[in-house]
Design a protein around this motif. Sequence first.
Motif, short mmCIF file in Angstrom:
data_model
loop_
_atom_site.label_atom_id
_atom_site.label_comp_id
_atom_site.label_asym_id
_atom_site.label_seq_id
_atom_site.Cartn_x
_atom_site.Cartn_y
_atom_site.Cartn_z
N UNK A 253 0.84 -1.20 0.00
CA UNK A 253 0.00 0.00 0.00
C UNK A 253 0.88 1.25 0.00
N UNK A 254 1.95 1.23 0.80
CA UNK A 254 2.86 2.38 0.87
C UNK A 254 3.56 2.60 -0.47
N UNK A 255 3.97 1.50 -1.11
CA UNK A 255 4.64 1.60 -2.41
C UNK A 255 3.68 2.17 -3.44
N UNK A 256 2.45 1.70 -3.39
CA UNK A 256 1.45 2.15 -4.36
C UNK A 256 1.16 3.64 -4.18
N UNK A 257 1.03 4.06 -2.91
CA UNK A 257 0.72 5.46 -2.62
C UNK A 257 1.86 6.37 -3.08
N UNK A 258 3.10 5.97 -2.80
CA UNK A 258 4.25 6.78 -3.18
C UNK A 258 4.38 6.84 -4.71
N UNK A 259 4.17 5.70 -5.36
CA UNK A 259 4.26 5.66 -6.83
C UNK A 259 3.22 6.59 -7.44
N UNK A 260 2.01 6.55 -6.89
CA UNK A 260 0.95 7.40 -7.44
C UNK A 260 1.27 8.87 -7.25
N UNK A 261 1.87 9.19 -6.10
CA UNK A 261 2.22 10.59 -5.84
C UNK A 261 3.29 11.07 -6.80
N UNK A 262 4.28 10.23 -7.03
CA UNK A 262 5.36 10.61 -7.95
C UNK A 262 4.81 10.75 -9.36
N UNK A 263 3.99 9.78 -9.75
CA UNK A 263 3.54 9.76 -11.14
C UNK A 263 2.41 10.75 -11.42
N UNK A 264 1.92 11.41 -10.37
CA UNK A 264 0.91 12.43 -10.60
C UNK A 264 1.56 13.79 -10.90
N UNK A 265 2.89 13.84 -10.77
CA UNK A 265 3.60 15.09 -11.06
C UNK A 265 3.81 15.19 -12.57
N UNK A 266 3.38 16.32 -13.11
CA UNK A 266 3.49 16.51 -14.55
C UNK A 266 4.43 17.68 -14.83
N UNK A 267 5.23 17.53 -15.85
CA UNK A 267 6.17 18.59 -16.23
C UNK A 267 5.42 19.76 -16.85
N UNK A 268 5.74 20.96 -16.37
CA UNK A 268 5.06 22.14 -16.89
C UNK A 268 5.55 22.47 -18.29
N UNK A 269 6.77 22.13 -18.58
CA UNK A 269 7.35 22.48 -19.88
C UNK A 269 7.00 21.47 -20.96
N UNK A 270 7.08 20.19 -20.61
CA UNK A 270 6.93 19.15 -21.63
C UNK A 270 5.62 18.37 -21.52
N UNK A 271 4.87 18.60 -20.44
CA UNK A 271 3.57 17.95 -20.28
C UNK A 271 3.65 16.45 -20.01
N UNK A 272 4.84 15.98 -19.67
CA UNK A 272 4.97 14.54 -19.41
C UNK A 272 4.95 14.26 -17.92
N UNK A 273 4.62 13.01 -17.60
CA UNK A 273 4.57 12.62 -16.19
C UNK A 273 5.85 11.91 -15.78
N UNK A 274 6.17 12.05 -14.49
CA UNK A 274 7.32 11.35 -13.93
C UNK A 274 6.97 9.86 -13.80
N UNK A 275 7.99 9.04 -13.85
CA UNK A 275 7.78 7.61 -13.65
C UNK A 275 8.62 7.14 -12.47
N UNK A 276 7.99 6.32 -11.63
CA UNK A 276 8.68 5.82 -10.43
C UNK A 276 8.85 4.32 -10.51
N UNK A 277 10.05 3.87 -10.18
CA UNK A 277 10.30 2.44 -10.10
C UNK A 277 10.89 2.15 -8.73
N UNK A 278 10.34 1.17 -8.06
CA UNK A 278 10.85 0.81 -6.74
C UNK A 278 12.21 0.14 -6.91
N UNK A 279 13.22 0.72 -6.26
CA UNK A 279 14.57 0.21 -6.41
C UNK A 279 14.93 -0.70 -5.26
#
Length: 82
Positions: free
Chosen positions: A30-56
Amino acid sequence: MGFELEYTLNGRRVSQRQFFDGMQQEVCDVAVKAATERIESVRCRQHGQRARATLKNQRGDRLEFSITGCCDQLIEAAQRAV
Ligand SMILES: [Zn+2]
């Protein structure tokens, strides 16, 4: 007098140990999912792309993510979101 406890995980009967291990794993998931969603909800203002998170790495309750994105600005913004 005594009583017996039955542990069930996803409909499967398990031992007490397996039950608590499984519960911890579920809390982690659940913690991994929540953190991933938070990271991937960030969108670049310049390029309009979303960040991608991978659990390392996952050590105890510490999670290590690798964040990728179109530019440094996005990655920095994603890091701040966690
Ligand atoms: Zn960008």
